[in-house]
Motif scaffolding. Structure first.
Motif, PDB file in Angstrom:
ATOM      1  N   THR A 216       0.830  -1.203   0.000  1.00 20.20           N
ATOM      2  CA  THR A 216       0.000   0.000   0.000  1.00 20.20           C
ATOM      3  C   THR A 216       0.865   1.254   0.000  1.00 20.20           C
ATOM      4  OG1 THR A 216      -1.645  -1.217   1.249  1.00 20.20           O
ATOM      5  CG2 THR A 216      -1.867   1.182   1.256  1.00 20.20           C
ATOM      6  N   ARG A 217       1.892   1.238   0.840  1.00 19.81           N
ATOM      7  CA  ARG A 217       2.779   2.402   0.934  1.00 19.81           C
ATOM      8  C   ARG A 217       3.501   2.657  -0.394  1.00 19.81           C
ATOM      9  NH1 ARG A 217       8.049   2.660   2.083  1.00 19.81           N
ATOM     10  NH2 ARG A 217       8.217   0.557   2.946  1.00 19.81           N
ATOM     11  N   LEU A 218       4.018   1.600  -1.022  1.00 23.98           N
ATOM     12  CA  LEU A 218       4.773   1.803  -2.265  1.00 23.98           C
ATOM     13  C   LEU A 218       3.862   2.183  -3.431  1.00 23.98           C
ATOM     14  CD1 LEU A 218       7.611  -0.887  -2.159  1.00 23.98           C
ATOM     15  CD2 LEU A 218       7.730   1.543  -1.627  1.00 23.98           C
ATOM     16  N   LEU A 219       2.632   1.670  -3.439  1.00 24.48           N
ATOM     17  CA  LEU A 219       1.685   2.091  -4.482  1.00 24.48           C
ATOM     18  C   LEU A 219       1.410   3.584  -4.359  1.00 24.48           C
ATOM     19  CD1 LEU A 219      -0.881  -0.862  -4.578  1.00 24.48           C
ATOM     20  CD2 LEU A 219       0.496  -0.022  -6.495  1.00 24.48           C
ATOM     21  N   GLU A 220       1.270   4.033  -3.125  1.00 22.86           N
ATOM     22  CA  GLU A 220       1.035   5.457  -2.882  1.00 22.86           C
ATOM     23  C   GLU A 220       2.256   6.274  -3.310  1.00 22.86           C
ATOM     24  OE1 GLU A 220       0.324   8.225   0.970  1.00 22.86           O
ATOM     25  OE2 GLU A 220      -0.423   6.169   1.105  1.00 22.86           O
ATOM     26  N   ARG A 221       3.441   5.780  -2.969  1.00 18.89           N
ATOM     27  CA  ARG A 221       4.674   6.480  -3.353  1.00 18.89           C
ATOM     28  C   ARG A 221       4.821   6.545  -4.880  1.00 18.89           C
ATOM     29  NH1 ARG A 221       6.622  10.253  -1.821  1.00 18.89           N
ATOM     30  NH2 ARG A 221       8.673   9.856  -2.701  1.00 18.89           N
ATOM     31  N   LEU A 222       4.449   5.469  -5.551  1.00 14.00           N
ATOM     32  CA  LEU A 222       4.540   5.446  -7.008  1.00 14.00           C
ATOM     33  C   LEU A 222       3.692   6.576  -7.604  1.00 14.00           C
ATOM     34  CD1 LEU A 222       5.804   3.821  -9.357  1.00 14.00           C
ATOM     35  CD2 LEU A 222       3.763   2.386  -9.366  1.00 14.00           C
ATOM     36  N   GLY A 223       2.476   6.720  -7.089  1.00 16.53           N
ATOM     37  CA  GLY A 223       1.592   7.791  -7.561  1.00 16.53           C
ATOM     38  C   GLY A 223       2.176   9.164  -7.264  1.00 16.53           C
ATOM     39  N   LYS A 224       2.709   9.340  -6.062  1.00 13.99           N
ATOM     40  CA  LYS A 224       3.291  10.641  -5.672  1.00 13.99           C
ATOM     41  C   LYS A 224       4.516  10.970  -6.533  1.00 13.99           C
ATOM     42  CE  LYS A 224       1.499  12.126  -1.409  1.00 13.99           C
ATOM     43  NZ  LYS A 224       1.214  11.154  -0.350  1.00 13.99           N
ATOM     44  N   LEU A 225       5.356   9.977  -6.748  1.00 15.06           N
ATOM     45  CA  LEU A 225       6.564  10.213  -7.552  1.00 15.06           C
ATOM     46  C   LEU A 225       6.205  10.580  -8.988  1.00 15.06           C
ATOM     47  CD1 LEU A 225       8.923   7.435  -6.163  1.00 15.06           C
ATOM     48  CD2 LEU A 225       9.377   9.889  -6.133  1.00 15.06           C
ATOM     49  N   ARG A 226       5.182   9.911  -9.533  1.00 13.93           N
ATOM     50  CA  ARG A 226       4.718  10.271 -10.880  1.00 13.93           C
ATOM     51  C   ARG A 226       4.344  11.746 -10.935  1.00 13.93           C
ATOM     52  NH1 ARG A 226       0.618   6.175 -11.071  1.00 13.93           N
ATOM     53  NH2 ARG A 226       1.530   4.219 -11.742  1.00 13.93           N
ATOM     54  N   GLN A 227       3.634  12.199  -9.895  1.00 11.40           N
ATOM     55  CA  GLN A 227       3.223  13.612  -9.839  1.00 11.40           C
ATOM     56  C   GLN A 227       4.435  14.537  -9.719  1.00 11.40           C
ATOM     57  OE1 GLN A 227       0.598  14.116  -6.535  1.00 11.40           O
ATOM     58  NE2 GLN A 227      -1.240  13.849  -7.767  1.00 11.40           N
TER      59      GLN A 227
ATOM     60  N   LEU B 128       7.498  14.086 -10.404  1.00 12.44           N
ATOM     61  CA  LEU B 128       8.433  14.058 -11.533  1.00 12.44           C
ATOM     62  C   LEU B 128       7.770  14.401 -12.861  1.00 12.44           C
ATOM     63  CD1 LEU B 128      10.287  10.812 -10.417  1.00 12.44           C
ATOM     64  CD2 LEU B 128      11.170  13.147 -10.276  1.00 12.44           C
ATOM     65  N   LYS B 129       6.492  14.746 -12.781  1.00 15.16           N
ATOM     66  CA  LYS B 129       5.744  15.171 -13.971  1.00 15.16           C
ATOM     67  C   LYS B 129       5.658  14.061 -15.020  1.00 15.16           C
ATOM     68  CE  LYS B 129       6.840  20.094 -13.489  1.00 15.16           C
ATOM     69  NZ  LYS B 129       7.578  20.042 -12.213  1.00 15.16           N
ATOM     70  N   VAL B 130       5.441  12.839 -14.565  1.00 19.21           N
ATOM     71  CA  VAL B 130       5.221  11.736 -15.490  1.00 19.21           C
ATOM     72  C   VAL B 130       3.801  11.883 -16.020  1.00 19.21           C
ATOM     73  CG1 VAL B 130       5.166   9.231 -15.759  1.00 19.21           C
ATOM     74  CG2 VAL B 130       6.776  10.277 -14.155  1.00 19.21           C
ATOM     75  N   ALA B 131       3.663  11.916 -17.343  1.00 20.61           N
ATOM     76  CA  ALA B 131       2.387  12.293 -17.945  1.00 20.61           C
ATOM     77  C   ALA B 131       1.266  11.301 -17.652  1.00 20.61           C
ATOM     78  CB  ALA B 131       2.561  12.452 -19.447  1.00 20.61           C
ATOM     79  N   SER B 132       1.531  10.019 -17.829  1.00 22.01           N
ATOM     80  CA  SER B 132       0.447   9.053 -17.645  1.00 22.01           C
ATOM     81  C   SER B 132       1.022   7.786 -17.048  1.00 22.01           C
ATOM     82  CB  SER B 132      -0.187   8.745 -18.992  1.00 22.01           C
ATOM     83  OG  SER B 132       0.808   8.190 -19.835  1.00 22.01           O
ATOM     84  N   LYS B 133       0.138   6.838 -16.758  1.00 23.01           N
ATOM     85  CA  LYS B 133       0.579   5.596 -16.132  1.00 23.01           C
ATOM     86  C   LYS B 133       1.432   4.739 -17.044  1.00 23.01           C
ATOM     87  CE  LYS B 133      -3.342   4.241 -13.920  1.00 23.01           C
ATOM     88  NZ  LYS B 133      -4.089   3.285 -13.127  1.00 23.01           N
TER      89      LYS B 133
END
Ligand code: CA
Length: 529
Positions: free
Chosen positions: A511-522, A524-529
């Protein structure tokens, strides 16, 4: 006496306020020697571990500087990693997402910034970006991947005649000539040289001087050489097994002993009936001079005879593994020898003290782990990359660092040491405080990774992204048909054999790493999944 003491202190303090009698002259801006090899695994440098090879010259950089034990890339494939290093940005922002996409040469790069600030800049060796980045006063570059023998160089835009000799040595000869020219110019102009090797990239052709005795060398087998890929569908699907290497190009079996080549070599996507690696290897041997051919003849004869003896037997896989490591590590040895020549020159010329020497690779590599060669995956062997930095004026000799560092940090680090302000959109962080022995309290706790190359290309690796912290790694495969998550506890399972994505014991970590993945995408300005 009670009155005297404050008076004495006052006097001392007045003295303190005065300008120091001797001004310490500011240190001249450092020279930069940025050494990079291609596909060099941490495990093939004895500063990390001596289980496979002794690399005394590369080890000098760590012995006299800092060894980074946890250095990683943002996208484990050649050209995208080079673009990430030059721009200090992840692939999705610098645009070079895979080996096929173009590199925009008009974007900001650290060599050009240093050139603008008065540095003499050069790139000698392999750059592998079809468009040459701007910002080099001197450029001796290989075309594309280059070849191990008789390579063709481009010098400042002019294509030269094929040079006679061994590529790692020739790149070094050009690098030394450029360093000598800088030294002879007798100016205060600092230099920044990118001295970038082709080796040990596939197809690992050793120098003739390293052929005698090579076939008698034996290396320990990784415990997961015969991995069954249970619970890891993308790994099972990949076409990068030593068992399927080209017997010709990779393992050096000539047409006299095997034709056509039975290996896939990771190239199953190529449907051209003319695609013939046995003939390709023969053409490579045709690049050898008569003297080089004579040196290769007994080697090729013995390889062919060994192949006929093991082919189709239970001993074949181990033979392939030994054959692969013999050539890969011989290619590393030549890099080590040649880096030694350059380090010696820095010492002799008096440049060593004020030159930052970086040694890294564009990514790591599999040396039989999971039964593989090549890179691309976010698993440890190719997610990691070697990194050692020597700068005697600042870095304590023999020091090491365990923080999570990235290839995109190098540009920020070099700008920092050159006294330049990095552009605001740079995504890397300067390693200068780490090199000074002081990791900032807010240093990153985890790192984002993403691999983009389409499946229908070399090695058939599913696209994926992921996050890794000090202990755990979450990988998200996004490829249709192979989509899914993997989760590893790197302390309990350092070779990543046990995907624990469905293990209730790791539910909170997941759960923690899934949340971190989403935050890091934001972040780092990763456009999409
Ligand atoms: Ca590479």
């Amino acid at each position: 006496m009670r009155l005297l003491l404050p008076l004495l202190l006052l006097l001392i303090c007045c003295t303190c306020d005065r300008a120091p009698e001797k001004e310490i002259p500011p240190r001249p801006r450092p020279n930069i020697l940025f050494i990079m090899s291609d596909d060099h695994a941490q495990r093939a440098i004895s500063a990390y571990t001596d289980e496979l090879i002794h690399t005394p010259n590369l080890d000098r950089i760590a012995d006299e500087g800092m060894l980074f034990r946890n250095s990683f890339v943002t996208n484990s494939i050649c050209a995208p990693s080079r673009a990430a290093i030059l721009t200090g940005k992840y692939s999705h922002l610098n645009g070079k997402i895979d080996n096929l996409s173009p590199f925009n040469p008009d974007q900001w790069t650290f060599p050009e910034a240093l050139q603008r600030a008065g540095y003499r800049t050069s790139l000698i060796g392999k750059h592998h970006l079809k468009a040459l980045p701007r910002g080099f006063d001197e450029f001796y570059g290989l075309i594309g991947q280059g070849s191990y023998y008789s390579p063709v160089f481009v010098h400042n835009g002019d294509t030269l005649e094929a040079a006679e000799g061994y590529t790692s040595t020739l790149i070094t000869d050009y690098a030394l000539a450029e360093l000598r020219r800088s030294a002879a110019a007798e100016t205060d102009q600092p230099f920044c040289m990118l001295y970038w090797h082709k080796a040990p990239h596939r197809n690992w052709m050793p120098d003739t001087s390293d052929l005698p005795g090579l076939l008698d060398k034996r290396y320990p087998l990784p415990a997961n050489l015969r991995d069954d890929y249970q619970g890891r569908r993308a790994a099972e699907h990949a076409d990068m097994r030593i068992a399927d290497m080209f017997t010709s190009l990779d393992l050096k079996v000539t047409r006299d002993y095997q034709y056509p080549d039975p290996g896939t070599g990771g190239a199953t996507f190529i449907k051209d009936p003319q695609f013939d690696q046995a003939s390709n290897f023969q053409r490579q041997l045709g690049r050898l001079t008569p003297a080089q051919q004579r040196a290769w003849e007994p080697f090729l004869k013995r390889v062919g005879e060994e192949w006929l003896a093991v082919k189709g037997t239970p001993a074949e896989l181990e033979w392939r593994y030994q054959r692969y490591l013999q050539d890969y590590l011989a290619s590393v040895k030549s890099v080590d020898d040649n880096v030694g020549r350059v380090l010696d020159y820095l010492e002799e010329s008096g440049l060593a003290e004020n030159t930052i020497v970086i040694y890294t690779s564009d990514q790591g590599f599999y040396l039989g782990e999971h039964g593989w060669y090549d890179k691309r995956f976010m698993y440890e062997e190719s997610h990691r990359t070697p990194l050692m930095i020597r700068y005697p004026a600042v870095v304590k000799a023999g020091s090491s660092n365990e923080d999570l560092v990235l290839n995109i940090d190098l540009s920020a680090t070099l700008l920092d040491f050159a006294g330049l302000t990095p552009p605001e959109d740079l995504q890397g962080a300067s390693l200068k405080p780490l090199l000074e022995g002081q990791t900032p309290e807010d240093w990153r706790d985890d790192i984002y990774y993403r691999y983009y190359q389409q499946m229908n290309s070399y090695h058939r690796v599913a696209r994926h992204e992921g996050v890794r912290d000090e202990r755990y790694k979450l990988i998200h495969f996004t490829e249709e048909g192979l989509a899914g998550y993997e989760l590893y506890d790197l302390v309990e399972d350092p070779t990543e054999m046990n995907n624990r994505i469905d293990d209730p014991a790791l539910e909170a970590v997941k759960t923690r790493l899934l949340e971190r993945l989403g935050k890091l995408r934001q972040e780092l300005k990763v456009a999409s999944k």
